[in-house]
Design a protein around this motif. Sequence first.
Motif, PDB file in Angstrom:
ATOM      1  N   ARG A  62       0.854  -1.183   0.000  1.00 23.24           N
ATOM      2  CA  ARG A  62       0.000   0.000   0.000  1.00 23.24           C
ATOM      3  C   ARG A  62       0.892   1.235   0.000  1.00 23.24           C
ATOM      4  O   ARG A  62       1.956   1.246   0.574  1.00 23.24           O
ATOM      5  CB  ARG A  62      -0.903  -0.032   1.241  1.00 23.24           C
ATOM      6  CG  ARG A  62      -1.933   1.079   1.321  1.00 23.24           C
ATOM      7  CD  ARG A  62      -2.944   0.776   2.440  1.00 23.24           C
ATOM      8  NE  ARG A  62      -2.285   0.540   3.720  1.00 23.24           N
ATOM      9  CZ  ARG A  62      -1.973   1.500   4.583  1.00 23.24           C
ATOM     10  NH1 ARG A  62      -2.257   2.755   4.313  1.00 23.24           N
ATOM     11  NH2 ARG A  62      -1.388   1.189   5.728  1.00 23.24           N
ATOM     12  N   ASN A  63       0.442   2.291  -0.656  1.00 25.94           N
ATOM     13  CA  ASN A  63       1.204   3.544  -0.753  1.00 25.94           C
ATOM     14  C   ASN A  63       2.586   3.334  -1.390  1.00 25.94           C
ATOM     15  O   ASN A  63       3.611   3.711  -0.811  1.00 25.94           O
ATOM     16  CB  ASN A  63       1.386   4.186   0.632  1.00 25.94           C
ATOM     17  CG  ASN A  63       0.093   4.638   1.254  1.00 25.94           C
ATOM     18  OD1 ASN A  63      -0.811   5.077   0.548  1.00 25.94           O
ATOM     19  ND2 ASN A  63      -0.014   4.536   2.565  1.00 25.94           N
ATOM     20  N   LEU A  75       4.628   6.744   6.107  1.00 24.02           N
ATOM     21  CA  LEU A  75       4.638   7.543   4.888  1.00 24.02           C
ATOM     22  C   LEU A  75       4.699   9.017   5.279  1.00 24.02           C
ATOM     23  O   LEU A  75       3.788   9.531   5.933  1.00 24.02           O
ATOM     24  CB  LEU A  75       3.406   7.262   4.034  1.00 24.02           C
ATOM     25  CG  LEU A  75       3.370   7.963   2.670  1.00 24.02           C
ATOM     26  CD1 LEU A  75       4.467   7.406   1.754  1.00 24.02           C
ATOM     27  CD2 LEU A  75       2.007   7.827   2.017  1.00 24.02           C
ATOM     28  N   GLU A  85       5.477  13.187   4.182  1.00 24.56           N
ATOM     29  CA  GLU A  85       5.618  14.223   3.156  1.00 24.56           C
ATOM     30  C   GLU A  85       6.804  15.084   3.566  1.00 24.56           C
ATOM     31  O   GLU A  85       6.833  15.658   4.668  1.00 24.56           O
ATOM     32  CB  GLU A  85       4.369  15.085   3.067  1.00 24.56           C
ATOM     33  CG  GLU A  85       4.470  16.164   1.998  1.00 24.56           C
ATOM     34  CD  GLU A  85       3.260  17.066   1.954  1.00 24.56           C
ATOM     35  OE1 GLU A  85       3.328  18.125   1.304  1.00 24.56           O
ATOM     36  OE2 GLU A  85       2.238  16.731   2.603  1.00 24.56           O
ATOM     37  N   VAL A 144       5.859   4.058  -3.424  1.00 23.32           N
ATOM     38  CA  VAL A 144       6.578   5.294  -3.733  1.00 23.32           C
ATOM     39  C   VAL A 144       7.739   4.945  -4.655  1.00 23.32           C
ATOM     40  O   VAL A 144       8.498   4.012  -4.368  1.00 23.32           O
ATOM     41  CB  VAL A 144       7.104   5.980  -2.449  1.00 23.32           C
ATOM     42  CG1 VAL A 144       7.982   7.180  -2.794  1.00 23.32           C
ATOM     43  CG2 VAL A 144       5.940   6.405  -1.564  1.00 23.32           C
ATOM     44  N   ASP A 162       0.634   8.776   6.635  1.00 19.93           N
ATOM     45  CA  ASP A 162       0.050   7.450   6.809  1.00 19.93           C
ATOM     46  C   ASP A 162       0.970   6.618   7.692  1.00 19.93           C
ATOM     47  O   ASP A 162       2.191   6.803   7.702  1.00 19.93           O
ATOM     48  CB  ASP A 162      -0.164   6.738   5.469  1.00 19.93           C
ATOM     49  CG  ASP A 162      -1.243   5.659   5.549  1.00 19.93           C
ATOM     50  OD1 ASP A 162      -1.748   5.418   6.664  1.00 19.93           O
ATOM     51  OD2 ASP A 162      -1.581   5.060   4.507  1.00 19.93           O
ATOM     52  N   LEU A 219       7.505  12.376  -1.261  1.00 20.36           N
ATOM     53  CA  LEU A 219       7.045  11.375  -0.307  1.00 20.36           C
ATOM     54  C   LEU A 219       8.201  10.462   0.100  1.00 20.36           C
ATOM     55  O   LEU A 219       9.035  10.079  -0.729  1.00 20.36           O
ATOM     56  CB  LEU A 219       5.913  10.544  -0.907  1.00 20.36           C
ATOM     57  CG  LEU A 219       4.610  11.291  -1.203  1.00 20.36           C
ATOM     58  CD1 LEU A 219       3.617  10.369  -1.892  1.00 20.36           C
ATOM     59  CD2 LEU A 219       4.003  11.851   0.084  1.00 20.36           C
ATOM     60  N   ARG A 273       8.820   6.816   2.108  1.00 18.11           N
ATOM     61  CA  ARG A 273       8.180   5.609   2.643  1.00 18.11           C
ATOM     62  C   ARG A 273       9.215   4.758   3.349  1.00 18.11           C
ATOM     63  O   ARG A 273      10.245   4.389   2.756  1.00 18.11           O
ATOM     64  CB  ARG A 273       7.533   4.792   1.521  1.00 18.11           C
ATOM     65  CG  ARG A 273       6.655   3.630   1.998  1.00 18.11           C
ATOM     66  CD  ARG A 273       6.149   2.831   0.800  1.00 18.11           C
ATOM     67  NE  ARG A 273       5.065   1.928   1.145  1.00 18.11           N
ATOM     68  CZ  ARG A 273       5.221   0.708   1.679  1.00 18.11           C
ATOM     69  NH1 ARG A 273       6.450   0.266   1.958  1.00 18.11           N
ATOM     70  NH2 ARG A 273       4.172  -0.043   1.937  1.00 18.11           N
TER      71      ARG A 273
END
Length: 231
Positions: free
Chosen positions: A139-140, A225, A227, A142, A165, A209, A211
């Motif tokens: 998931r998510n 996650l 920013e 990058v 996240d 981003l 991760r």
Amino acid sequence: MTDAPAPGASVRLYSQTDHDERGNFHYEGDLYRAGEALTSLAARIEHNLAQHFAEATFTIRTEKFSGGRKVIAEVLDTPTVLTGRDAQNAFIVEVRDQMERFGFTRTNPLQDFWSCSFYCEVRIGQAYWAALAKRQGIRNPVDTVISLAAFKKRIKAGDRLKLVDAPAGHRLLGTTREITKVRSGDLILEGRSYLSFPRASAFACDGRLVRIAIGSEYGPDDHLLYEWQAA
């Protein structure tokens, strides 16, 4: 070059060796060399694991302390799914059996006696859970535009990280914190907290981003996650 078995060494593996009726345990591996230096021992163990577990990867490190010396094998990746405790234990025993072939152990728990050429430990590393999550679908995702090494050089005090996240229940989800110091192994964030740099395999950054995989047997795809807001 293949190691020759030591004369008189046990043909059984460590896990197949039992205590006798008086509580004595004696095991000498077929690849044991008396007086072997720790660097040589670690190199031979690493080579043997690479041959025996052709589809798995390990990293080997050593420790010296007052009570002896230790060789640690960290599992970075293997096709074997290790989410279940039985699967973990079975794999650890199999790896340790291959490591113990290079040493000897004499012990009697009834007499509180223990003697060995080295201690060995098998760990399932953070990198394994990151690799398992990638195979199962993460998931998510990058894109890795900036490597971990480049990220360490570019991020600086005054930059901010917003946690967008994280695993359910994370108390800092949604917060933005300023970086107060960048060290070789971690970032110091305001509020006297820190963020450790992971292995490269558990890190991804596309320039905005970031991760960081923090998976475990309970959640292989757990991650943070962020920013990245440059100063």
